[in-house]
Design a protein around this motif. Structure first.
Motif, PDB file in Angstrom:
ATOM      1  N   ARG A  54       0.837  -1.206   0.000  1.00 52.40           N
ATOM      2  CA  ARG A  54       0.000   0.000   0.000  1.00 52.40           C
ATOM      3  C   ARG A  54       0.871   1.255   0.000  1.00 52.40           C
ATOM      4  N   ARG A  55       1.931   1.241   0.786  1.00 56.10           N
ATOM      5  CA  ARG A  55       2.822   2.402   0.812  1.00 56.10           C
ATOM      6  C   ARG A  55       3.470   2.627  -0.549  1.00 56.10           C
ATOM      7  N   ASP A  56       3.891   1.530  -1.169  1.00 59.92           N
ATOM      8  CA  ASP A  56       4.527   1.660  -2.490  1.00 59.92           C
ATOM      9  C   ASP A  56       3.539   2.189  -3.527  1.00 59.92           C
ATOM     10  N   ARG A  57       2.303   1.726  -3.447  1.00 64.37           N
ATOM     11  CA  ARG A  57       1.277   2.190  -4.384  1.00 64.37           C
ATOM     12  C   ARG A  57       1.008   3.675  -4.193  1.00 64.37           C
ATOM     13  N   LEU A  58       0.936   4.098  -2.936  1.00 68.34           N
ATOM     14  CA  LEU A  58       0.719   5.521  -2.647  1.00 68.34           C
ATOM     15  C   LEU A  58       1.903   6.358  -3.129  1.00 68.34           C
ATOM     16  N   ARG A  59       3.099   5.853  -2.924  1.00 71.77           N
ATOM     17  CA  ARG A  59       4.290   6.598  -3.349  1.00 71.77           C
ATOM     18  C   ARG A  59       4.315   6.756  -4.861  1.00 71.77           C
ATOM     19  N   LYS A  60       3.881   5.720  -5.558  1.00 71.73           N
ATOM     20  CA  LYS A  60       3.844   5.794  -7.021  1.00 71.73           C
ATOM     21  C   LYS A  60       2.753   6.730  -7.511  1.00 71.73           C
ATOM     22  N   GLU A  61       1.600   6.682  -6.843  1.00 70.24           N
ATOM     23  CA  GLU A  61       0.456   7.506  -7.255  1.00 70.24           C
ATOM     24  C   GLU A  61       0.643   8.968  -6.874  1.00 70.24           C
ATOM     25  N   PHE A  62       1.250   9.197  -5.688  1.00 69.23           N
ATOM     26  CA  PHE A  62       1.417  10.565  -5.177  1.00 69.23           C
ATOM     27  C   PHE A  62       2.874  10.786  -4.761  1.00 69.23           C
ATOM     28  N   PRO A  63       3.776  10.905  -5.718  1.00 68.35           N
ATOM     29  CA  PRO A  63       5.188  11.117  -5.367  1.00 68.35           C
ATOM     30  C   PRO A  63       5.412  12.506  -4.771  1.00 68.35           C
ATOM     31  N   PHE A  64       6.367  12.583  -3.877  1.00 71.80           N
ATOM     32  CA  PHE A  64       6.672  13.853  -3.215  1.00 71.80           C
ATOM     33  C   PHE A  64       7.148  14.869  -4.246  1.00 71.80           C
ATOM     34  N   GLN A  65       6.589  16.101  -4.157  1.00 72.04           N
ATOM     35  CA  GLN A  65       6.907  17.165  -5.115  1.00 72.04           C
ATOM     36  C   GLN A  65       7.857  18.212  -4.534  1.00 72.04           C
ATOM     37  N   GLY A  66       7.718  18.484  -3.239  1.00 75.58           N
ATOM     38  CA  GLY A  66       8.564  19.508  -2.623  1.00 75.58           C
ATOM     39  C   GLY A  66       7.810  20.209  -1.502  1.00 75.58           C
ATOM     40  N   TYR A  67       8.559  20.793  -0.586  1.00 74.84           N
ATOM     41  CA  TYR A  67       7.947  21.457   0.564  1.00 74.84           C
ATOM     42  C   TYR A  67       7.468  22.864   0.198  1.00 74.84           C
ATOM     43  N   ILE A  68       6.329  23.216   0.751  1.00 70.80           N
ATOM     44  CA  ILE A  68       5.780  24.569   0.644  1.00 70.80           C
ATOM     45  C   ILE A  68       5.805  25.147   2.055  1.00 70.80           C
ATOM     46  N   GLU A  69       6.628  26.163   2.263  1.00 70.89           N
ATOM     47  CA  GLU A  69       6.923  26.620   3.619  1.00 70.89           C
ATOM     48  C   GLU A  69       5.676  27.045   4.389  1.00 70.89           C
ATOM     49  N   LYS A  70       4.860  27.877   3.822  1.00 68.81           N
ATOM     50  CA  LYS A  70       3.730  28.436   4.556  1.00 68.81           C
ATOM     51  C   LYS A  70       2.482  27.561   4.396  1.00 68.81           C
ATOM     52  N   THR A  71       1.927  27.155   5.529  1.00 68.88           N
ATOM     53  CA  THR A  71       0.747  26.287   5.511  1.00 68.88           C
ATOM     54  C   THR A  71      -0.418  26.954   4.804  1.00 68.88           C
ATOM     55  N   GLU A  72      -0.538  28.259   4.980  1.00 63.95           N
ATOM     56  CA  GLU A  72      -1.671  28.979   4.391  1.00 63.95           C
ATOM     57  C   GLU A  72      -1.600  29.037   2.865  1.00 63.95           C
ATOM     58  N   LEU A  73      -0.461  28.663   2.294  1.00 61.78           N
ATOM     59  CA  LEU A  73      -0.321  28.656   0.836  1.00 61.78           C
ATOM     60  C   LEU A  73      -0.434  27.239   0.260  1.00 61.78           C
ATOM     61  N   ARG A  74      -0.882  26.322   1.070  1.00 61.54           N
ATOM     62  CA  ARG A  74      -1.045  24.936   0.601  1.00 61.54           C
ATOM     63  C   ARG A  74      -2.505  24.667   0.240  1.00 61.54           C
ATOM     64  N   GLY A  75      -3.023  25.479  -0.680  1.00 65.46           N
ATOM     65  CA  GLY A  75      -4.366  25.213  -1.177  1.00 65.46           C
ATOM     66  C   GLY A  75      -4.372  23.983  -2.073  1.00 65.46           C
ATOM     67  N   ILE A  76      -5.559  23.434  -2.290  1.00 63.67           N
ATOM     68  CA  ILE A  76      -5.711  22.268  -3.156  1.00 63.67           C
ATOM     69  C   ILE A  76      -6.805  22.577  -4.181  1.00 63.67           C
ATOM     70  N   THR A  77      -6.555  22.247  -5.429  1.00 61.76           N
ATOM     71  CA  THR A  77      -7.511  22.587  -6.486  1.00 61.76           C
ATOM     72  C   THR A  77      -8.588  21.508  -6.617  1.00 61.76           C
ATOM     73  N   PHE A  78      -9.648  21.864  -7.306  1.00 63.10           N
ATOM     74  CA  PHE A  78     -10.727  20.909  -7.553  1.00 63.10           C
ATOM     75  C   PHE A  78     -10.207  19.709  -8.352  1.00 63.10           C
ATOM     76  N   LYS A  79      -9.334  19.961  -9.325  1.00 66.79           N
ATOM     77  CA  LYS A  79      -8.763  18.864 -10.108  1.00 66.79           C
ATOM     78  C   LYS A  79      -7.945  17.926  -9.227  1.00 66.79           C
ATOM     79  N   GLN A  80      -7.209  18.493  -8.295  1.00 66.78           N
ATOM     80  CA  GLN A  80      -6.409  17.669  -7.391  1.00 66.78           C
ATOM     81  C   GLN A  80      -7.299  16.876  -6.427  1.00 66.78           C
ATOM     82  N   LEU A  81      -8.377  17.486  -5.983  1.00 65.34           N
ATOM     83  CA  LEU A  81      -9.330  16.773  -5.127  1.00 65.34           C
ATOM     84  C   LEU A  81      -9.968  15.605  -5.873  1.00 65.34           C
ATOM     85  N   ARG A  82     -10.287  15.813  -7.137  1.00 63.83           N
ATOM     86  CA  ARG A  82     -10.860  14.724  -7.933  1.00 63.83           C
ATOM     87  C   ARG A  82      -9.865  13.569  -8.089  1.00 63.83           C
ATOM     88  N   ARG A  83      -8.614  13.915  -8.182  1.00 65.94           N
ATOM     89  CA  ARG A  83      -7.576  12.878  -8.284  1.00 65.94           C
ATOM     90  C   ARG A  83      -7.558  12.009  -7.025  1.00 65.94           C
TER      91      ARG A  83
END
Length: 207
Positions: A54-83
């Motif tokens: 399960r961890r490997d499947r998640l890592r493949k489906e959602f690979p780490f992209q990079g850190y976003i310093e400010k929590t308030e700037l970590r919005g999520i789009t409708f397209k990403q929610l659908r994913r």
């Protein structure tokens, strides 16, 4: 007298025998029902982290992209929610509801109609973000996504219903699927939540 009492006792005994005597139909051999195996819900730690596949499947489906310093700037789009929803829809039948039982006290497997944010947090967000101690949004993008909208909602709501609300909002407002929403479960780093939420609400990402 004594004779009358004895006769009454015998009559009572006879009536009791007739009540408990099985009918000929009930004496016919019937296959015994198979005992239903009881399923115990695994410990939360095993549900979240111990399945390597399960961890490997998640890592493949959602690979780490990079850190976003400010929590308030970590919005999520409708397209990403659908994913996220599509991933849940493909895999949730294999997951166990670790929070509720059915009327017989048995554990239940999830469906896309029943999976809520508590389940998504347990089966997707927590295991997917553990290795990097990141927010889930940081598995979707490395760029700050300044949210246009803040979502206040109940984690117990089915995620497909929540997505329907977001979709309706997008339609009514004439938005694109790229407009970000701030949703705490995806924006906060769940493995270090204490650093995201402060005693002073004005110092937190919710403000």
């Amino acid at each position: 007298g004594v004779g009358a009492v004895q006769a009454a006792v015998e009559a009572l005994q006879q009536s009791q025998k007739s009540v408990i005597t099985p009918s000929p139909r009930s004496l016919q051999s019937k296959p015994k029902p198979r005992a239903k195996a009881k399923q115990r819900a695994p410990a939360a730690s095993k549900l979240e982290f111990d399945n390597v596949a399960r961890r490997d499947r998640l890592r493949k489906e959602f690979p780490f992209q990079g850190y976003i310093e400010k929590t308030e700037l970590r919005g999520i789009t409708f397209k990403q929610l659908r994913r996220v929803k599509h991933y849940v829809a493909r895999h949730c039948m294999k997951w166990i509801d670790g929070f509720t039982r059915d009327a017989q006290g048995e554990v239940q497997h999830l469906t896309i109609e029943t999976a809520n944010l508590y389940h998504v947090n347990q089966w997707v967000i927590m295991p997917a973000t553990k290795e990097k101690n990141c927010a889930f949004v940081e598995l979707l993008t490395s760029k700050a996504q300044d949210p246009r909208w803040f979502c206040s909602h109940w984690w117990g709501e089915a995620i497909h219903n929540f997505l329907r609300c977001i979709e309706r909002h997008v339609d009514i407002r004439g938005l694109s699927g790229e407009d970000p929403y701030w949703i705490c479960a995806y924006a906060n780093r769940q493995h270090s939540i204490a650093s995201e939420i402060h005693d002073d609400p004005c110092e937190s990402s919710f403000y």
